[in-house]
Motif scaffolding. Structure first.
Motif, PDB file in Angstrom:
ATOM      1  N   ARG A  24      -7.579  -6.168  -3.207  1.00 50.21           N
ATOM      2  CA  ARG A  24      -8.281  -4.377  -3.227  1.00 50.21           C
ATOM      3  C   ARG A  24      -7.435  -2.888  -3.429  1.00 50.21           C
ATOM      4  O   ARG A  24      -7.298  -2.936  -2.082  1.00 50.21           O
ATOM      5  N   MET A  25      -7.311  -2.166  -4.485  1.00 49.67           N
ATOM      6  CA  MET A  25      -6.493  -0.974  -4.073  1.00 49.67           C
ATOM      7  C   MET A  25      -8.127  -0.724  -4.039  1.00 49.67           C
ATOM      8  O   MET A  25      -8.091   0.222  -4.986  1.00 49.67           O
ATOM      9  N   LEU A  26      -7.657   1.130  -2.651  1.00 50.10           N
ATOM     10  CA  LEU A  26      -8.550   1.856  -2.903  1.00 50.10           C
ATOM     11  C   LEU A  26      -7.818   3.036  -2.791  1.00 50.10           C
ATOM     12  O   LEU A  26      -6.827   3.164  -2.514  1.00 50.10           O
ATOM     13  N   LYS A  27      -8.962   3.853  -3.482  1.00 53.59           N
ATOM     14  CA  LYS A  27      -8.491   5.437  -3.772  1.00 53.59           C
ATOM     15  C   LYS A  27      -9.666   6.289  -2.473  1.00 53.59           C
ATOM     16  O   LYS A  27     -10.606   6.022  -3.573  1.00 53.59           O
ATOM     17  N   ARG A  28      -8.964   7.085  -1.772  1.00 54.93           N
ATOM     18  CA  ARG A  28     -10.030   8.038  -1.188  1.00 54.93           C
ATOM     19  C   ARG A  28      -9.444   8.699  -1.010  1.00 54.93           C
ATOM     20  O   ARG A  28      -8.223   9.235  -1.190  1.00 54.93           O
ATOM     21  N   GLU A  29     -10.514  10.258  -0.802  1.00 53.24           N
ATOM     22  CA  GLU A  29      -9.267  11.845  -1.210  1.00 53.24           C
ATOM     23  C   GLU A  29      -9.991  12.011   0.475  1.00 53.24           C
ATOM     24  O   GLU A  29     -11.170  12.120   0.474  1.00 53.24           O
ATOM     25  N   LYS A  33      -6.695  15.190   0.234  1.00 56.55           N
ATOM     26  CA  LYS A  33      -5.328  14.392  -0.430  1.00 56.55           C
ATOM     27  C   LYS A  33      -6.082  13.897  -1.336  1.00 56.55           C
ATOM     28  O   LYS A  33      -6.694  12.490  -0.307  1.00 56.55           O
ATOM     29  N   ALA A  34      -5.251  12.766  -2.211  1.00 58.11           N
ATOM     30  CA  ALA A  34      -5.790  11.977  -2.194  1.00 58.11           C
ATOM     31  C   ALA A  34      -4.979   9.956  -1.716  1.00 58.11           C
ATOM     32  O   ALA A  34      -3.693  10.716  -1.792  1.00 58.11           O
ATOM     33  N   ARG A  35      -4.981   9.558  -1.444  1.00 63.24           N
ATOM     34  CA  ARG A  35      -4.648   8.572  -0.529  1.00 63.24           C
ATOM     35  C   ARG A  35      -5.251   6.842  -1.232  1.00 63.24           C
ATOM     36  O   ARG A  35      -6.181   7.016  -1.289  1.00 63.24           O
TER      37      ARG A  35
END
Length: 321
Positions: A24-29, A33-35
């Motif tokens: 799973r790809m997770l996007k967290r701010e 900044k987007a990580r």
């Protein structure tokens, strides 16, 4: 992408021995900044940590009385009242200052969306946000993110402490959403005649997230093939029942003690004791079991009350004042 956990990370090595079902790809701010993170979904149950104590004995009961900001739990060897997520100390004055600044900025850049008295106009509105507003919004979002992470960590630790006491965990069915709603009745203060606030426990529930803790406990119990036992609140009435007399007595929220002639018992701890000693049908209190465990409970209760009176937490001291 090769995965190489640390050589001394025993937990990671054991987890990677199971089959990987999904990636799973997770996007967290984080900090504006987007990580991106890669999360592996493994088959089966997570491995047991060697330093974690888990009670696998089904005969060990734990009664839980959970509130909007505290939790009381009772077992054979432990009686405790704790604050939910005490490490989650949000800087509420700072948040209020940010929100007021955001409101001023929004009103100054969208004067056409407000009436002369400061209220919103009706209908569909178009909003313009300044760069200052966007920076403040990111700052507020980062503060809430930190609070949520700290609260989750605190609940995970508390769930592990409760699971170490027993695996037969019982709790009242609670509808936290109804406690968040404002009351419909309009009441007045008896002393000054002013209208009382209709607010209830919305902010407290949002800050301490009691339902999240119960979800975590239930998830951890499922690893053992068990689940959280929810008793019938309306049939049991643990907060009103007296196992000595067998009678039900309604109490005000401010009444924190039960009088048993020789002993004064704290209300939440006593409710946890009754919940832990319910019948297998989960709709009534087993009075005989309560009488058998009463002496041991009183000793543990008195020890806990002495600890709470010396606690640095104002919330906990108020519950035993």
């Amino acid at each position: 992408m090769p995965i190489a956990p640390k050589a001394n990370d025993e937990y990671a090595h054991l987890a990677l021995m199971d089959k990987t079902k999904y990636v799973r790809m997770l996007k967290r701010e984080i900090r504006g900044k987007a990580r991106y993170f890669v999360q592996l979904i493994q088959e089966g149950y997570p491995p047991k940590k060697r330093n974690r104590k888990v009670a696998n004995d089904e005969t060990k009961r734990v009664g839980i009385d959970i509130g909007s900001s505290t939790i009381a739990f009772c077992s054979e060897n432990t009686v405790e009242l704790r604050e939910l997520a005490p490490e989650c100390n949000a800087d509420f004055p700072k948040l209020r200052r940010i929100q007021r600044a955001m409101d001023r900025s929004k009103r100054s850049t969208n004067t056409h969306n407000f009436n002369k008295d400061g209220t919103f106009k009706k209908g569909r509105l178009e909003w313009n946000y300044s760069n200052t507003y966007k920076k403040l919004r990111k700052k507020r979002k980062e503060l809430y993110r930190k609070i949520a992470v700290q609260r989750k960590i605190s609940h995970e630790k508390l769930a592990n402490d409760i699971l170490a006491l027993g695996s037969d965990i019982r709790v009242e069915t609670m509808r936290f959403q109804s406690l968040q709603k404002r009351t419909k009745k309009t009441t007045r203060n008896r002393n000054n005649g002013k209208i009382n606030s209709k607010k209830r426990f919305g902010k407290s529930i949002a800050n301490h997230a009691p339902a999240m803790l119960l979800t975590i406990i239930d998830r951890k119990l499922s690893y053992q093939g068990r689940s959280l036992k929810k008793i019938d609140t309306y049939a049991t009435k643990a907060s009103q029942f007296n196992h000595k007399t067998g009678k039900y007595t309604k109490k005000q929220i401010t009444e924190r003690w039960n009088d048993f002639e020789k002993h004064l018992i704290q209300r939440d701890l006593y409710s946890a004791f009754l919940i832990g000693n319910t019948n297998e049908t989960l709709n009534s209190v087993d009075v005989d079991l309560c009488n058998a465990k009463w002496y041991n409970f009183v000793q543990l209760h008195n020890r806990e009350i002495a600890r709470l009176k010396q606690s640095p937490s104002k919330i906990l001291r108020w519950f035993v004042a």
